[in-house]
Design a protein around this motif. Structure first.
Motif, PDB file in Angstrom:
ATOM      1  N   PRO A   1      -1.505   1.440  -5.982  1.00  0.00           N
ATOM      2  CA  PRO A   1      -1.740   0.072  -6.490  1.00  0.00           C
ATOM      3  C   PRO A   1      -0.729  -0.953  -6.007  1.00  0.00           C
ATOM      4  O   PRO A   1      -1.032  -2.141  -5.950  1.00  0.00           O
ATOM      5  CB  PRO A   1      -1.672   0.250  -8.016  1.00  0.00           C
ATOM      6  CG  PRO A   1      -2.049   1.673  -8.247  1.00  0.00           C
ATOM      7  CD  PRO A   1      -1.517   2.438  -7.069  1.00  0.00           C
ATOM      8  N   HIS A   2       0.484  -0.503  -5.653  1.00  0.00           N
ATOM      9  CA  HIS A   2       1.527  -1.432  -5.197  1.00  0.00           C
ATOM     10  C   HIS A   2       1.609  -1.521  -3.677  1.00  0.00           C
ATOM     11  O   HIS A   2       2.580  -2.084  -3.149  1.00  0.00           O
ATOM     12  CB  HIS A   2       2.885  -0.997  -5.742  1.00  0.00           C
ATOM     13  CG  HIS A   2       3.143  -1.422  -7.152  1.00  0.00           C
ATOM     14  ND1 HIS A   2       4.385  -1.764  -7.611  1.00  0.00           N
ATOM     15  CD2 HIS A   2       2.310  -1.576  -8.213  1.00  0.00           C
ATOM     16  CE1 HIS A   2       4.330  -2.086  -8.894  1.00  0.00           C
ATOM     17  NE2 HIS A   2       3.064  -1.967  -9.278  1.00  0.00           N
ATOM     18  N   TYR A   3       0.618  -0.984  -2.962  1.00  0.00           N
ATOM     19  CA  TYR A   3       0.723  -0.911  -1.504  1.00  0.00           C
ATOM     20  C   TYR A   3       0.976  -2.282  -0.867  1.00  0.00           C
ATOM     21  O   TYR A   3       1.885  -2.440  -0.045  1.00  0.00           O
ATOM     22  CB  TYR A   3      -0.547  -0.290  -0.924  1.00  0.00           C
ATOM     23  CG  TYR A   3      -0.687  -0.428   0.573  1.00  0.00           C
ATOM     24  CD1 TYR A   3       0.188   0.223   1.437  1.00  0.00           C
ATOM     25  CD2 TYR A   3      -1.691  -1.227   1.127  1.00  0.00           C
ATOM     26  CE1 TYR A   3       0.060   0.093   2.814  1.00  0.00           C
ATOM     27  CE2 TYR A   3      -1.825  -1.359   2.498  1.00  0.00           C
ATOM     28  CZ  TYR A   3      -0.952  -0.699   3.334  1.00  0.00           C
ATOM     29  OH  TYR A   3      -1.073  -0.829   4.691  1.00  0.00           O
ATOM     30  N   TYR A   4       0.187  -3.280  -1.231  1.00  0.00           N
ATOM     31  CA  TYR A   4       0.347  -4.589  -0.600  1.00  0.00           C
ATOM     32  C   TYR A   4       1.659  -5.258  -1.017  1.00  0.00           C
ATOM     33  O   TYR A   4       2.273  -5.974  -0.216  1.00  0.00           O
ATOM     34  CB  TYR A   4      -0.852  -5.481  -0.924  1.00  0.00           C
ATOM     35  CG  TYR A   4      -2.113  -5.028  -0.232  1.00  0.00           C
ATOM     36  CD1 TYR A   4      -2.355  -5.337   1.100  1.00  0.00           C
ATOM     37  CD2 TYR A   4      -3.060  -4.262  -0.913  1.00  0.00           C
ATOM     38  CE1 TYR A   4      -3.510  -4.904   1.741  1.00  0.00           C
ATOM     39  CE2 TYR A   4      -4.218  -3.820  -0.278  1.00  0.00           C
ATOM     40  CZ  TYR A   4      -4.433  -4.149   1.045  1.00  0.00           C
ATOM     41  OH  TYR A   4      -5.574  -3.714   1.682  1.00  0.00           O
ATOM     42  N   GLN A   5       2.098  -5.009  -2.236  1.00  0.00           N
ATOM     43  CA  GLN A   5       3.403  -5.531  -2.638  1.00  0.00           C
ATOM     44  C   GLN A   5       4.523  -4.872  -1.836  1.00  0.00           C
ATOM     45  O   GLN A   5       5.524  -5.517  -1.515  1.00  0.00           O
ATOM     46  CB  GLN A   5       3.620  -5.308  -4.137  1.00  0.00           C
ATOM     47  CG  GLN A   5       2.768  -6.203  -5.021  1.00  0.00           C
ATOM     48  CD  GLN A   5       1.425  -5.579  -5.354  1.00  0.00           C
ATOM     49  OE1 GLN A   5       0.938  -4.719  -4.628  1.00  0.00           O
ATOM     50  NE2 GLN A   5       0.815  -6.005  -6.456  1.00  0.00           N
ATOM     51  N   ALA A   6       4.346  -3.582  -1.540  1.00  0.00           N
ATOM     52  CA  ALA A   6       5.341  -2.894  -0.706  1.00  0.00           C
ATOM     53  C   ALA A   6       5.406  -3.516   0.682  1.00  0.00           C
ATOM     54  O   ALA A   6       6.495  -3.732   1.239  1.00  0.00           O
ATOM     55  CB  ALA A   6       5.008  -1.400  -0.617  1.00  0.00           C
ATOM     56  N   LEU A   7       4.219  -3.813   1.266  1.00  0.00           N
ATOM     57  CA  LEU A   7       4.205  -4.508   2.555  1.00  0.00           C
ATOM     58  C   LEU A   7       4.867  -5.874   2.435  1.00  0.00           C
ATOM     59  O   LEU A   7       5.598  -6.302   3.339  1.00  0.00           O
ATOM     60  CB  LEU A   7       2.772  -4.671   3.046  1.00  0.00           C
ATOM     61  CG  LEU A   7       2.022  -3.442   3.524  1.00  0.00           C
ATOM     62  CD1 LEU A   7       0.664  -3.845   4.080  1.00  0.00           C
ATOM     63  CD2 LEU A   7       2.808  -2.695   4.587  1.00  0.00           C
ATOM     64  N   GLY A   8       4.618  -6.548   1.328  1.00  0.00           N
ATOM     65  CA  GLY A   8       5.238  -7.845   1.125  1.00  0.00           C
ATOM     66  C   GLY A   8       6.748  -7.760   1.102  1.00  0.00           C
ATOM     67  O   GLY A   8       7.443  -8.575   1.723  1.00  0.00           O
ATOM     68  N   ALA A   9       7.283  -6.762   0.411  1.00  0.00           N
ATOM     69  CA  ALA A   9       8.737  -6.603   0.332  1.00  0.00           C
ATOM     70  C   ALA A   9       9.339  -6.344   1.712  1.00  0.00           C
ATOM     71  O   ALA A   9      10.392  -6.903   2.064  1.00  0.00           O
ATOM     72  CB  ALA A   9       9.086  -5.468  -0.628  1.00  0.00           C
ATOM     73  N   VAL A  10       8.688  -5.502   2.503  1.00  0.00           N
ATOM     74  CA  VAL A  10       9.191  -5.222   3.855  1.00  0.00           C
ATOM     75  C   VAL A  10       9.170  -6.488   4.697  1.00  0.00           C
ATOM     76  O   VAL A  10      10.090  -6.739   5.485  1.00  0.00           O
ATOM     77  CB  VAL A  10       8.355  -4.104   4.522  1.00  0.00           C
ATOM     78  CG1 VAL A  10       8.767  -3.931   5.979  1.00  0.00           C
ATOM     79  CG2 VAL A  10       8.530  -2.798   3.782  1.00  0.00           C
TER      80      VAL A  10
END
Length: 413
Positions: free
Chosen positions: A251-260
């Motif tokens: 569920p947090h995949y896109y947020q993880a991409l955002g953080a990177v």
């Protein structure tokens, strides 16, 4: 323009995916065969890479020269490569040549010659590729980082080892091929100006009677050392580090991409601005995201002089920790623009779309629409990225350095 995406799985387990793109005149095909270097025998590391070269040296009724000419006569832009999980066979050409290209790839995948007389030159090329790491310290430190961070065999490098390459025999190549080149788990993805039903009928003719099932995926071993220094007397120090993230499908995949992308989404991102531009500490620095089905990591690299190496590492780690203190609205606007630009360019490329279809099916068991991806990007916000960072904060670092002296690193948690 609405996407036209199709999929079909044959009784033998081969999955065919296609996207019709009427605005182009080309087509790209992409085969994923579950025979990557994770499946290499422990005493023959490098076998997958050797096989990916040897397999195109004659197939079906054509010898090596005839096969190369047949591929070139179709105007194919092509590549064969070994990854951790898959061997990948990719080609792009004008759409009218796609049926003929598929016929040739049916020979390559199902009826390769694997000529014993060609093995020695293929091994020589593989050894040269492996030895080139000695002249590429950046690649060497990143290869070692993945070996230490991911459990074996997920951390393996496709190049293998010198002893492993030299141990390969014509018989072991043939055994490995027969064991792993099976339809179940294989994926064929096609994107371009195609018609679905004729394509499916043609694939059924070429691959429908292909039989066999690959062995179970190898068991995972332990991860390596969290701290490693590779001593080399140079004027520069290479720094590579990794920390856990959430895998694709989470569920947090896109947020993880955002953080990177806050860290490393261009020249205005934090690592480049703070570590390189403001402090002049390194000539190169970046971070990226790497995923498997059940685990992922943020991987970062910095190259600097020996005198600035310790401060470069310290400030890089400080930037990771600073993520949890806040994300600015303008940072999110920039990263969203970058992600959307990549999405638009992918939409216009048959090769990129074919690759994305196969990737989505392997990781998710479904195809994400471009609208779905854009919606997820649009929903990114400082608050949502910050929520992810605080739920999955950077830490538990694996750090590998290459240079004259080791650096001081944080204690393992």
């Amino acid at each position: 323009m609405a996407q036209e995406v199709y999929h079909h799985t044959f009784p033998n387990g081969l999955t065919v995916l296609a996207e019709r793109m009427t605005h182009v005149r080309s087509a790209a095909l992409n085969f994923l065969i579950p025979a990557g270097c994770a499946n290499d025998p422990p005493d023959q590391l490098g076998l997958a890479s050797v096989l990916s070269d040897l397999i195109t040296r004659g197939a079906g009724s054509r010898d090596s020269r005839e096969l190369t000419l047949a591929l070139d006569n179709l105007g194919l832009d092509r590549d064969e490569s070994a990854g951790v999980v898959h061997l990948r066979f990719w080609a792009a050409t004008v759409a009218r040549n796609l049926p003929a290209a598929l016929e040739i790839y049916a020979d390559i995948l199902r009826r390769p010659h694997l000529p014993p007389g060609e093995l020695a030159p293929v091994q020589a090329l593989a050894l040269q590729d492996l030895q080139s790491l000695d002249d590429e310290p950046r690649q060497r430190v990143l290869v070692e980082l993945r070996k230490q961070y991911f459990p074996d065999p997920l951390g393996r490098d496709r190049r293998g080892t010198e002893a492993g390459i030299e141990a390969i025999t014509p018989e072991s190549v043939r055994r490995h091929y027969e064991r792993h080149f099976q339809p179940r788990g294989a994926i064929l993805s096609v994107a371009g100006n195609i018609e679905w039903q004729p394509l499916l009928d043609h694939v059924a003719k070429l691959f429908g009677d292909w039989q066999g099932q690959p062995p179970a995926a190898p068991a995972l071993g332990a991860r390596g050392a969290r701290r490693l220094h590779l001593k080399k007397d140079t004027h520069q120090t290479q720094i590579a580090l990794a920390y856990p993230s959430v895998p694709i499908g989470h569920p947090h995949y896109y947020q993880a991409l955002g953080a990177v992308n806050v860290l490393s989404g261009g020249m205005s991102a934090r690592l480049f601005t703070e570590v390189r531009e403001k402090h002049g500490l390194c000539y190169a620095i970046w971070a990226t995201y790497q995923t498997f089905k059940d685990r992922a990591a943020v991987i970062a690299y910095a190259g600097t002089t020996n005198e600035r190496a310790q401060k470069t590492l310290d400030l890089t780690l400080a930037e990771f920790e600073r993520l949890a203190k806040g994300i600015e609205a303008d940072e999110v606007l920039r990263l969203k623009a970058g992600l959307k630009s990549s999405l638009i360019m992918q939409e216009e490329s048959t090769s990129a779309r074919a690759g994305s279809l196969a990737s989505d099916w392997y990781y998710l068991g479904r195809i994400r629409s471009l609208d779905e991806i854009q919606k997820a990007i649009d929903e990114l916000s400082p608050a949502s990225i910050l929520e992810h960072v605080r739920a999955y904060p950077p830490g538990d670092y694996t750090i590998v350095t290459l240079g004259p002296e080791p650096l001081q690193t944080p204690r393992d948690s």
